[in-house]
Design an enzyme around this catalytic site. Structure first.
Site, PDB file in Angstrom:
ATOM      1  N   ASP A  79       0.900  -1.355   0.108  1.00 50.01           N
ATOM      2  CA  ASP A  79       0.042  -0.066  -0.004  1.00 50.01           C
ATOM      3  C   ASP A  79       0.706   1.252   0.134  1.00 50.01           C
ATOM      4  O   ASP A  79       0.316   2.317   0.019  1.00 50.01           O
ATOM      5  CB  ASP A  79      -0.935  -0.097   1.283  1.00 50.01           C
ATOM      6  CG  ASP A  79      -2.300  -0.788   1.110  1.00 50.01           C
ATOM      7  OD1 ASP A  79      -2.559  -0.996  -0.057  1.00 50.01           O
ATOM      8  OD2 ASP A  79      -2.861  -1.255   2.082  1.00 50.01           O
ATOM      9  N   ARG A 104       0.251  -1.454   7.828  1.00 46.18           N
ATOM     10  CA  ARG A 104       0.864  -0.194   6.915  1.00 46.18           C
ATOM     11  C   ARG A 104       1.583   0.660   7.921  1.00 46.18           C
ATOM     12  O   ARG A 104       2.525   1.313   7.409  1.00 46.18           O
ATOM     13  CB  ARG A 104      -0.280   0.869   6.571  1.00 46.18           C
ATOM     14  CG  ARG A 104      -1.074   0.035   5.386  1.00 46.18           C
ATOM     15  CD  ARG A 104      -1.893   1.229   4.550  1.00 46.18           C
ATOM     16  NE  ARG A 104      -0.856   1.889   3.925  1.00 46.18           N
ATOM     17  CZ  ARG A 104      -1.400   3.177   3.047  1.00 46.18           C
ATOM     18  NH1 ARG A 104      -2.612   3.580   3.000  1.00 46.18           N
ATOM     19  NH2 ARG A 104      -0.704   4.020   2.347  1.00 46.18           N
ATOM     20  N   ARG A 149     -10.708   6.127   9.689  1.00 50.70           N
ATOM     21  CA  ARG A 149      -9.367   5.910   9.903  1.00 50.70           C
ATOM     22  C   ARG A 149      -8.691   6.824  11.040  1.00 50.70           C
ATOM     23  O   ARG A 149      -8.476   6.644  12.002  1.00 50.70           O
ATOM     24  CB  ARG A 149      -8.527   6.132   8.439  1.00 50.70           C
ATOM     25  CG  ARG A 149      -8.701   5.079   7.287  1.00 50.70           C
ATOM     26  CD  ARG A 149      -8.380   3.773   7.846  1.00 50.70           C
ATOM     27  NE  ARG A 149      -8.600   2.608   6.882  1.00 50.70           N
ATOM     28  CZ  ARG A 149      -7.785   2.241   5.964  1.00 50.70           C
ATOM     29  NH1 ARG A 149      -6.743   2.874   5.567  1.00 50.70           N
ATOM     30  NH2 ARG A 149      -8.212   1.346   5.119  1.00 50.70           N
ATOM     31  N   HIS A 178     -11.444   7.446   3.536  1.00 54.01           N
ATOM     32  CA  HIS A 178     -10.537   8.583   3.894  1.00 54.01           C
ATOM     33  C   HIS A 178     -11.139   9.599   3.230  1.00 54.01           C
ATOM     34  O   HIS A 178     -12.041   9.760   2.162  1.00 54.01           O
ATOM     35  CB  HIS A 178      -9.467   8.616   3.070  1.00 54.01           C
ATOM     36  CG  HIS A 178      -8.219   7.641   3.481  1.00 54.01           C
ATOM     37  ND1 HIS A 178      -7.759   6.471   2.935  1.00 54.01           N
ATOM     38  CD2 HIS A 178      -7.762   7.483   4.846  1.00 54.01           C
ATOM     39  CE1 HIS A 178      -6.698   5.974   3.726  1.00 54.01           C
ATOM     40  NE2 HIS A 178      -6.834   6.589   4.997  1.00 54.01           N
ATOM     41  N   CYS A 279      -4.874   9.271  -4.150  1.00 55.66           N
ATOM     42  CA  CYS A 279      -4.397   8.422  -2.961  1.00 55.66           C
ATOM     43  C   CYS A 279      -2.687   8.009  -3.332  1.00 55.66           C
ATOM     44  O   CYS A 279      -1.949   8.092  -2.674  1.00 55.66           O
ATOM     45  CB  CYS A 279      -4.950   7.056  -2.979  1.00 55.66           C
ATOM     46  SG  CYS A 279      -6.495   7.157  -2.535  1.00 55.66           S
TER      47      CYS A 279
HETATM   48  N1  LIG Z   1      -5.366   8.141   0.042  1.00 56.76           N
HETATM   49  C1  LIG Z   1      -6.075   7.327   0.214  1.00 56.76           C
HETATM   50  N2  LIG Z   1      -7.368   7.074   0.160  1.00 56.76           N
HETATM   51  N3  LIG Z   1      -5.355   6.086   0.227  1.00 56.76           N
HETATM   52  C2  LIG Z   1      -5.835   4.926  -0.230  1.00 56.76           C
HETATM   53  C3  LIG Z   1      -5.352   3.896   0.729  1.00 56.76           C
HETATM   54  C4  LIG Z   1      -5.627   2.335   0.441  1.00 56.76           C
HETATM   55  C5  LIG Z   1      -4.867   1.410   1.286  1.00 56.76           C
HETATM   56  N4  LIG Z   1      -5.260   0.053   0.564  1.00 56.76           N
HETATM   57  C6  LIG Z   1      -5.735   1.373   2.611  1.00 56.76           C
HETATM   58  O1  LIG Z   1      -6.716   0.782   2.856  1.00 56.76           O
HETATM   59  O2  LIG Z   1      -5.010   2.051   3.496  1.00 56.76           O
END
Ligand SMILES: NC(=[NH2+])NCCC[C@H](N)C(=O)O
Length: 287
Positions: A79, A104, A149, A178, A279
Site C-alpha cells: 500500500d 501499514r 481511519r 478517507h 491516493c
Molecule cells: N489516500 C487514500 N485514500 N489512500 C488509499 C489507501 C488504500 C490502502 N489500501 C488502505 O486501505 O489504506
C-alpha cells in the site's frame, strides 16, 4: 459586433499552479489483505499493469510542469504506493502518519526519514492519522476526515502542529473511508481570504458535516453517487488541470462547466487496493 467564433469562446479564469508531489512506484503492489471494502485478496492483481498505469500519472504530472519526488518502495508494503497517507505538509513542516491498521504501520518510519532527509521539519504524531488521506488544505483551513481511519484526536493534534483552523468532517460510507475519496480541493492556491473551490460527494458524509460543507462552500460542485462510486473524487488539481478517473463522466462535465480542464487517467489496477489518483499523490508544501 461579435463574429460567430468569438461569441462561442469563454475565456477560462482558471490558473494552473506549479505543484510538488511525492509518489511511490508500485513495484511491490498486490492485494494480500483486506482493510477496505475495495480490497479482495482472492482476486488476482497485476503488478506490471499497476506500474504502467501509475507511470502514466507520473508522466502527466511532469508534462504539466510539476515536480514529482519519489520515495523508495519497501518490499512487504504493497500500500505504500498510496503516498497521500505518508504525511501532511504545510510550509515545510511534515506531520507523520500513525496508521490505523497494523499492515501499514511500517511505512511511517520510511516516510519520516524521507521528510527529514529532504529538509522538512518532521513532527511525529501521538494520534492515529493517515496524512493527506484525511487532511486536505482548503485555503487557510484544514478539512479533516474521521469515521474510519484518522481519529478525532488527530484533528486537535493537526491543529496544534500547524496552528490552522481545523474543520472536522465525519465519513459514514465504508467505501469512502478517507476524506480524499469523498472530497477534492479544486483550487490548491487561493488569495488570502478567498474561498477554495471544492467538489464533494454529499452522501459520503453525515448530516452535520453536510451542513458545515454547505455553509462554508456554498458554490461547491456536488458530485453524483455514480461518479463517487468510480472514485471520481479521488482527484488531483493544480487549479486548472484536474486529473480524474475516466468513468467519472458527470464530474467531467461539471468541471468543464466551471472552467477547469479535466484530464482522464485510468488507475483501475490500483483501485483494487482501494486507491486512485489522489491516493497516489502527496502534496509537498514548502521546504
Ligand atoms: N489516500 C487514500 N485514500 N489512500 C488509499 C489507501 C488504500 C490502502 N489500501 C488502505 O486501505 O489504506
Amino acid at each position: 459586433m461579435s463574429t460567430p467564433e468569438t461569441a462561442t469562446i469563454t475565456a477560462s479564469t482558471r490558473t494552473a499552479h506549479h505543484r510538488r508531489y511525492l509518489m511511490c512506484r508500485p513495484d511491490h503492489f498486490t492485494v494480500d489483505y483486506r482493510i477496505n471494502p475495495w480490497m479482495d485478496p482472492a482476486a488476482p492483481t497485476d503488478t506490471a499493469k499497476a506500474i504502467a498505469q501509475w507511470q502514466k500519472l507520473y508522466d502527466l504530472y511532469r508534462e504539466l510542469g510539476h515536480d514529482v519526488e519519489l520515495i523508495e518502495p519497501l518490499p512487504g508494503y504493497p500500500d505504500m504506493v498510496y503516498t497521500a497517507n505518508g504525511g501532511f505538509t504545510i510550509d515545510g513542516r511534515a506531520y507523520i502518519p500513525e496508521f490505523y491498521y497494523e499492515q501499514r504501520r511500517g511505512e511511517s518510519p520510511a516516510f519520516a526519514e524521507w521528510f527529514r532527509s529532504h529538509g522538512f521539519d518532521t513532527v511525529l504524531p501521538t494520534e492515529v492519522n493517515e496524512g493527506e488521506g484525511d487532511f486536505l488544505l482548503a485555503g487557510d483551513v484544514i478539512l479533516a476526515g474521521t469515521g474510519f481511519r484518522s481519529a478525532g484526536d488527530s484533528h486537535r493534534e493537526v491543529h496544534e502542529v500547524f496552528g490552522r483552523e481545523v474543520v472536522t468532517l465525519t465519513l459514514v460510507d465504508p467505501r469512502f473511508y478517507h476524506l480524499d475519496t469523498a472530497l477534492t480541493i479544486l483550487d490548491p492556491v487561493v488569495a488570502p481570504g478567498e474561498r477554495a473551490g471544492i467538489a464533494y460527494l454529499p452522501n459520503a458524509f453525515d448530516e452535520a458535516s453536510r451542513k458545515i460543507l454547505a455553509e462554508r462552500f456554498p458554490d461547491a460542485i456536488l458530485v453524483a453517487d455514480e461518479d463517487g462510486a468510480v472514485f471520481g473524487l479521488n482527484s488531483a488539481s493544480d487549479g486548472y488541470n484536474v486529473i480524474i478517473p475516466p468513468r467519472a463522466t458527470g464530474f467531467e462535465k461539471q468541471l468543464r462547466e466551471r472552467g477547469y480542464n479535466p484530464i482522464m487517467v485510468d488507475l483501475s489496477e490500483l483501485l483494487l487496493g482501494g486507491g486512485g489518483i489522489k491516493c497516489c499523490t502527496l502534496e509537498l508544501r514548502g521546504a
